[in-house]
Design a protein around this motif. Structure first.
Motif, PDB file in Angstrom:
ATOM      1  N   GLN A  81       0.918  -1.479  -0.116  1.00  0.00           N
ATOM      2  CA  GLN A  81       0.056   0.077  -0.078  1.00  0.00           C
ATOM      3  C   GLN A  81       0.778   1.330   0.207  1.00  0.00           C
ATOM      4  OE1 GLN A  81      -2.570  -0.452   3.426  1.00  0.00           O
ATOM      5  NE2 GLN A  81      -3.928  -1.650   2.288  1.00  0.00           N
ATOM      6  N   TYR A  92      -8.337   1.385  -6.783  1.00  0.00           N
ATOM      7  CA  TYR A  92      -9.996   1.224  -6.301  1.00  0.00           C
ATOM      8  C   TYR A  92     -10.555   2.135  -6.830  1.00  0.00           C
ATOM      9  CZ  TYR A  92      -7.692  -2.598  -3.561  1.00  0.00           C
ATOM     10  OH  TYR A  92      -6.826  -3.490  -3.317  1.00  0.00           O
ATOM     11  N   LYS A 104      -8.455  -0.276  -0.320  1.00  0.00           N
ATOM     12  CA  LYS A 104      -9.698  -0.414  -0.537  1.00  0.00           C
ATOM     13  C   LYS A 104     -10.596   0.106   0.573  1.00  0.00           C
ATOM     14  CE  LYS A 104     -13.045  -4.214  -0.911  1.00  0.00           C
ATOM     15  NZ  LYS A 104     -13.996  -3.543  -0.065  1.00  0.00           N
ATOM     16  N   CYS A 105     -10.216   0.370   1.849  1.00  0.00           N
ATOM     17  CA  CYS A 105     -10.893   0.874   2.780  1.00  0.00           C
ATOM     18  C   CYS A 105     -11.137   2.371   2.734  1.00  0.00           C
ATOM     19  CB  CYS A 105     -10.131   0.749   4.051  1.00  0.00           C
ATOM     20  SG  CYS A 105      -8.517   1.541   4.551  1.00  0.00           S
ATOM     21  N   SER A 106     -10.246   3.059   2.113  1.00  0.00           N
ATOM     22  CA  SER A 106     -10.549   4.447   1.543  1.00  0.00           C
ATOM     23  C   SER A 106     -11.621   4.411   0.760  1.00  0.00           C
ATOM     24  CB  SER A 106      -9.235   5.063   0.898  1.00  0.00           C
ATOM     25  OG  SER A 106      -8.281   5.136   1.851  1.00  0.00           O
ATOM     26  N   ASP A 108     -14.086   2.224   0.629  1.00  0.00           N
ATOM     27  CA  ASP A 108     -15.207   1.769   1.265  1.00  0.00           C
ATOM     28  C   ASP A 108     -15.908   2.923   2.022  1.00  0.00           C
ATOM     29  OD1 ASP A 108     -14.977  -0.532   0.280  1.00  0.00           O
ATOM     30  OD2 ASP A 108     -13.996  -1.439   2.204  1.00  0.00           O
ATOM     31  N   LEU A 109     -14.833   3.818   2.466  1.00  0.00           N
ATOM     32  CA  LEU A 109     -15.450   5.119   3.222  1.00  0.00           C
ATOM     33  C   LEU A 109     -16.118   5.981   2.318  1.00  0.00           C
ATOM     34  CD1 LEU A 109     -12.393   5.668   5.585  1.00  0.00           C
ATOM     35  CD2 LEU A 109     -14.963   4.974   6.298  1.00  0.00           C
ATOM     36  N   THR A 130     -19.396   6.170  10.052  1.00  0.00           N
ATOM     37  CA  THR A 130     -19.082   4.840   9.034  1.00  0.00           C
ATOM     38  C   THR A 130     -17.810   4.042   9.452  1.00  0.00           C
ATOM     39  OG1 THR A 130     -17.460   6.621   7.877  1.00  0.00           O
ATOM     40  CG2 THR A 130     -19.802   6.410   6.991  1.00  0.00           C
ATOM     41  N   LYS A 131     -16.975   4.617  10.296  1.00  0.00           N
ATOM     42  CA  LYS A 131     -15.931   3.878  10.755  1.00  0.00           C
ATOM     43  C   LYS A 131     -15.751   3.575  12.096  1.00  0.00           C
ATOM     44  CE  LYS A 131     -11.574   4.806   9.406  1.00  0.00           C
ATOM     45  NZ  LYS A 131     -10.513   5.578   9.268  1.00  0.00           N
ATOM     46  N   LYS A 132     -15.454   2.287  12.442  1.00  0.00           N
ATOM     47  CA  LYS A 132     -15.728   1.541  13.746  1.00  0.00           C
ATOM     48  C   LYS A 132     -14.667   2.283  14.646  1.00  0.00           C
ATOM     49  CE  LYS A 132     -15.227  -2.829  15.945  1.00  0.00           C
ATOM     50  NZ  LYS A 132     -15.006  -4.402  15.749  1.00  0.00           N
TER      51      LYS A 132
END
Length: 192
Positions: A81, A92, A104-106, A108-109, A130-132
């Protein structure tokens, strides 16, 4: 493996595998079972190799190094990354706008902005996010927990960024400077 025979099948979703242990690991995605516990913090994992990667955070072991800038990390995927910061690669892609992300997490957010989905909710006040990790930060407003401790005095903070601002008082560092008059400050908001 050579025959392609996959006799072990998940009754929940139809996933198939050649190894019995792999089916056991897969079943944890349905049960949420995470039997591998970190003895340094409250982290737990469904697979031992995931816990092993996590433990590197506590040991400080960072065997993967970037040849461009010397950045070091405990996880191979994190180095991959990081390399995108040098290449500019953002694989992505958002299917609803021209946004693209390196991780990918970016993405997804970002997608949550289109859907408005905020799956993480505070049971105390109904705050949603949106984030845990944002929910975990928020919960400290209810518990009063301040886990970030200053190593030079008895100050503690609920958020790492707040501790970093405090630490600047000890060092005297003022990284934000006005280009017009030379005024310097510890906080970006003060410069604004």
């Amino acid at each position: 493996m050579h025959t392609g025979n996959k006799p072990y099948k998940c009754g929940e979703c139809g996933y198939r595998t050649a190894q019995k242990y792999a089916l056991s690991q897969h079943m944890r995605t349905h049960t949420g079972d995470k039997p591998y516990k970190c003895d340094h913090c409250d982290y737990s994992a469904a697979v031992k190799s995931t816990l092993d990667r996590h433990l590197a955070i506590h040991t400080g072991d960072k065997p993967y190094m970037c040849g461009e800038c010397g950045y070091r990390t405990a996880q191979k995927y994190a180095l991959s990354q990081h390399m995108r910061t040098h290449t500019g690669d953002k694989p992505y892609k958002c299917d609803q706008c021209d946004y693209s992300a390196a991780v990918k997490c970016s993405l997804d957010l970002h997608l949550a902005k289109h859907t408005g989905d905020k799956p993480h909710m505070c049971g105390e006040c109904g705050y949603r996010t949106t984030k845990k990790s944002h929910l975990a930060d928020h919960m400290r407003t209810h518990t009063g927990e301040k886990p970030y401790k200053c190593d030079q005095c008895d100050y503690s903070a609920a958020h790492k960024s707040t501790l970093n601002q405090h630490l600047a008082r000890h060092t005297g560092e003022k990284p934000y400077m006005c280009g017009e008059c030379g005024y310097r400050t510890t906080r970006k908001s003060q410069l604004s």
